[in-house]
Design an enzyme around this catalytic site. Structure first.
Site, PDB file in Angstrom:
ATOM      1  CD  GLU A 113      -2.666  -1.389   2.479  1.00 18.92           C
ATOM      2  OE1 GLU A 113      -1.974  -1.420   3.518  1.00 18.92           O
ATOM      3  OE2 GLU A 113      -3.901  -1.566   2.493  1.00 18.92           O
ATOM      4  CD  GLU A 133      -3.189  -6.672   4.301  1.00 20.36           C
ATOM      5  OE1 GLU A 133      -3.260  -7.497   3.356  1.00 20.36           O
ATOM      6  OE2 GLU A 133      -2.588  -5.593   4.186  1.00 20.36           O
TER       7      GLU A 133
HETATM    8  N1  COA Z   1       5.057  -7.321  11.691  1.00 15.88           N
HETATM    9  C1  COA Z   1       5.913  -7.561  12.696  1.00 15.88           C
HETATM   10  N2  COA Z   1       6.999  -8.351  12.554  1.00 15.88           N
HETATM   11  C2  COA Z   1       7.215  -8.889  11.345  1.00 15.88           C
HETATM   12  C3  COA Z   1       6.354  -8.676  10.254  1.00 15.88           C
HETATM   13  C4  COA Z   1       5.240  -7.829  10.462  1.00 15.88           C
HETATM   14  N3  COA Z   1       4.381  -7.525   9.469  1.00 15.88           N
HETATM   15  N4  COA Z   1       6.815  -9.362   9.196  1.00 15.88           N
HETATM   16  C5  COA Z   1       7.925  -9.993   9.606  1.00 15.88           C
HETATM   17  N5  COA Z   1       8.185  -9.714  10.903  1.00 15.88           N
HETATM   18  C6  COA Z   1       9.298 -10.181  11.726  1.00 15.88           C
HETATM   19  C7  COA Z   1       9.138 -11.662  12.091  1.00 15.88           C
HETATM   20  O1  COA Z   1       8.288 -11.807  13.213  1.00 15.88           O
HETATM   21  C8  COA Z   1      10.565 -12.035  12.375  1.00 15.88           C
HETATM   22  O2  COA Z   1      10.905 -11.537  13.643  1.00 15.88           O
HETATM   23  P1  COA Z   1      11.775 -12.456  14.662  1.00 15.88           P
HETATM   24  O3  COA Z   1      13.084 -12.634  13.980  1.00 15.88           O
HETATM   25  O4  COA Z   1      11.857 -11.601  15.881  1.00 15.88           O
HETATM   26  O5  COA Z   1      11.015 -13.719  14.830  1.00 15.88           O
HETATM   27  C9  COA Z   1      11.346 -11.203  11.353  1.00 15.88           C
HETATM   28  O6  COA Z   1      10.492 -10.146  10.953  1.00 15.88           O
HETATM   29  C10 COA Z   1      11.721 -11.987  10.107  1.00 15.88           C
HETATM   30  O7  COA Z   1      10.544 -12.557   9.559  1.00 15.88           O
HETATM   31  P2  COA Z   1      10.339 -14.128   9.289  1.00 15.88           P
HETATM   32  O8  COA Z   1       8.894 -14.428   9.314  1.00 15.88           O
HETATM   33  O9  COA Z   1      11.215 -14.941  10.196  1.00 15.88           O
HETATM   34  O10 COA Z   1      10.906 -14.246   7.801  1.00 15.88           O
HETATM   35  P3  COA Z   1      10.484 -15.323   6.702  1.00 15.88           P
HETATM   36  O11 COA Z   1      11.447 -15.143   5.579  1.00 15.88           O
HETATM   37  O12 COA Z   1      10.333 -16.663   7.305  1.00 15.88           O
HETATM   38  O13 COA Z   1       9.028 -14.840   6.190  1.00 15.88           O
HETATM   39  C11 COA Z   1       7.383 -13.252   5.477  1.00 15.88           C
HETATM   40  C12 COA Z   1       8.883 -13.616   5.538  1.00 15.88           C
HETATM   41  C13 COA Z   1       7.268 -11.856   4.881  1.00 15.88           C
HETATM   42  C14 COA Z   1       6.660 -14.254   4.558  1.00 15.88           C
HETATM   43  C15 COA Z   1       6.775 -13.344   6.880  1.00 15.88           C
HETATM   44  O14 COA Z   1       7.585 -12.586   7.773  1.00 15.88           O
HETATM   45  C16 COA Z   1       5.370 -12.797   6.983  1.00 15.88           C
HETATM   46  O15 COA Z   1       4.432 -13.461   6.571  1.00 15.88           O
HETATM   47  N6  COA Z   1       5.204 -11.564   7.537  1.00 15.88           N
HETATM   48  C17 COA Z   1       3.915 -10.963   7.747  1.00 15.88           C
HETATM   49  C18 COA Z   1       3.399 -10.361   6.434  1.00 15.88           C
HETATM   50  C19 COA Z   1       2.000  -9.819   6.670  1.00 15.88           C
HETATM   51  O16 COA Z   1       1.090 -10.527   7.035  1.00 15.88           O
HETATM   52  N7  COA Z   1       1.849  -8.513   6.448  1.00 15.88           N
HETATM   53  C20 COA Z   1       0.621  -7.812   6.694  1.00 15.88           C
HETATM   54  C21 COA Z   1       0.636  -7.251   8.066  1.00 15.88           C
HETATM   55  S1  COA Z   1      -0.827  -6.367   8.473  1.00 15.88           S
END
Ligand code: COA
Length: 255
Positions: A113, A133
């Protein structure tokens, strides 16, 4: 320490997200810092273009900080997270200067966004976009169902928001979401932004406002801004104010 930086590179200014430990996810303080930087950029005539970047990691931005908004009450979530975020993102979208986003990695949720608020985007070949989301029990709240739908159309947004699909850089190019795919997205974004610094800033500002008025981006305010710009430059406006100050009838000439 702020996790959004404003860095000057001549007439092009860089707005940089810097929260790589959380994949550049937006916290409340980042939204506030972004808001303050956008205010400064808007007022500073030396800023001729803006490039939006993020600290290198797996994501350009993984959206809003899930743990931050997850801790809010439903009322505060709607009022102070979604609405405030909307206001800041609208400010970016409606900035009078041209903006380019450099998507060096994935842009998910609020990160997508955020990028959609810019005037142009460049994407690295392995980067993708997504609206995950619904998989965490919410809906896109920072214009993903509105501005993004205007940009790339209902089918692609539904693919992401309803079916959880990620869209590749190649498809983003075909959809017109990105201007280019480039290994070094930041360098390409700067090259695009640099071009705008050689054109008339006033002409660019008005062209952007006209495009927005036509596209439905804040149309009411845009139409009034454009009209005010025209009428505000007339002798009649000066005469009207002078007559009010002098407590006399104005003598309008139409000039
Ligand atoms: N909010 C808060 N923390 C987040 C985040 C978010 N939107 N996205 C990633 N992080 C954090 C993870 O919790 C992790 O923290 P940690 O190391 O303290 O555990 C760190 O960033 C790395 O992310 P991780 O999930 O371990 O990496 P990955 O390569 O396995 O996965 C994603 C990457 C992007 C697929 C996954 O992080 C994800 O699905 N994130 C959320 C995306 C989302 O739903 N966005 C909309 C939010 S409203």
């Amino acid at each position: 320490m702020s996790r959004v930086h404003l860095i000057q590179h001549g007439a092009v200014f860089e707005l940089r997200l810097d929260n790589p430990d959380k994949l550049n996810a937006f916290t409340r303080d980042m939204l506030d810092a972004l808001d303050a930087h956008l205010g400064a950029v808007e007022r500073d005539p030396s800023v001729r273009a803006v490039v939006v970047t993020a600290a290198p990691c797996k994501a350009f931005c993984a959206g809003a900080d899930i743990l931050a908004w997850g801790a809010l009450s439903p009322r505060d979530f709607a009022r102070h997270w979604v609405r405030d975020g909307h206001r800041v993102f609208d400010r970016l979208a409606r900035l009078s200067k041209p903006t380019v986003a450099a998507l060096g990695a994935h842009a998910f949720g609020g990160g997508l966004e955020f990028a959609a608020c810019c005037d142009a985007r460049v994407m690295a070949p392995r980067a993708t976009i997504a609206l995950p989301e619904a998989s965490i029990g919410i809906v896109p709240g920072w214009s993903g169902t509105q501005r993004l739908t205007r940009l790339i159309g209902e089918p692609a947004v539904k693919e992401m928001a309803l079916f959880g699909r990620r869209i590749s850089a190649e498809r983003c190019l075909a959809l017109g979401f990105v201007a280019e795919i480039a290994e070094d997205a930041t360098a390409s974004a700067f090259a695009i932004a640099e071009k705008a610094t050689h054109a008339s800033p006033r002409a660019i500002e008005v062209a952007k406002a006209m495009i927005h008025a036509g596209a439905g981006e804040d149309s009411a305010a845009m139409i009034e801004t454009l009209g005010s710009g025209m009428v505000g430059a007339t002798d009649d406006r000066e005469e009207g104010v002078a007559a009010f100050r002098d407590k006399r009838k104005p003598d309008f000439t139409g000039a």
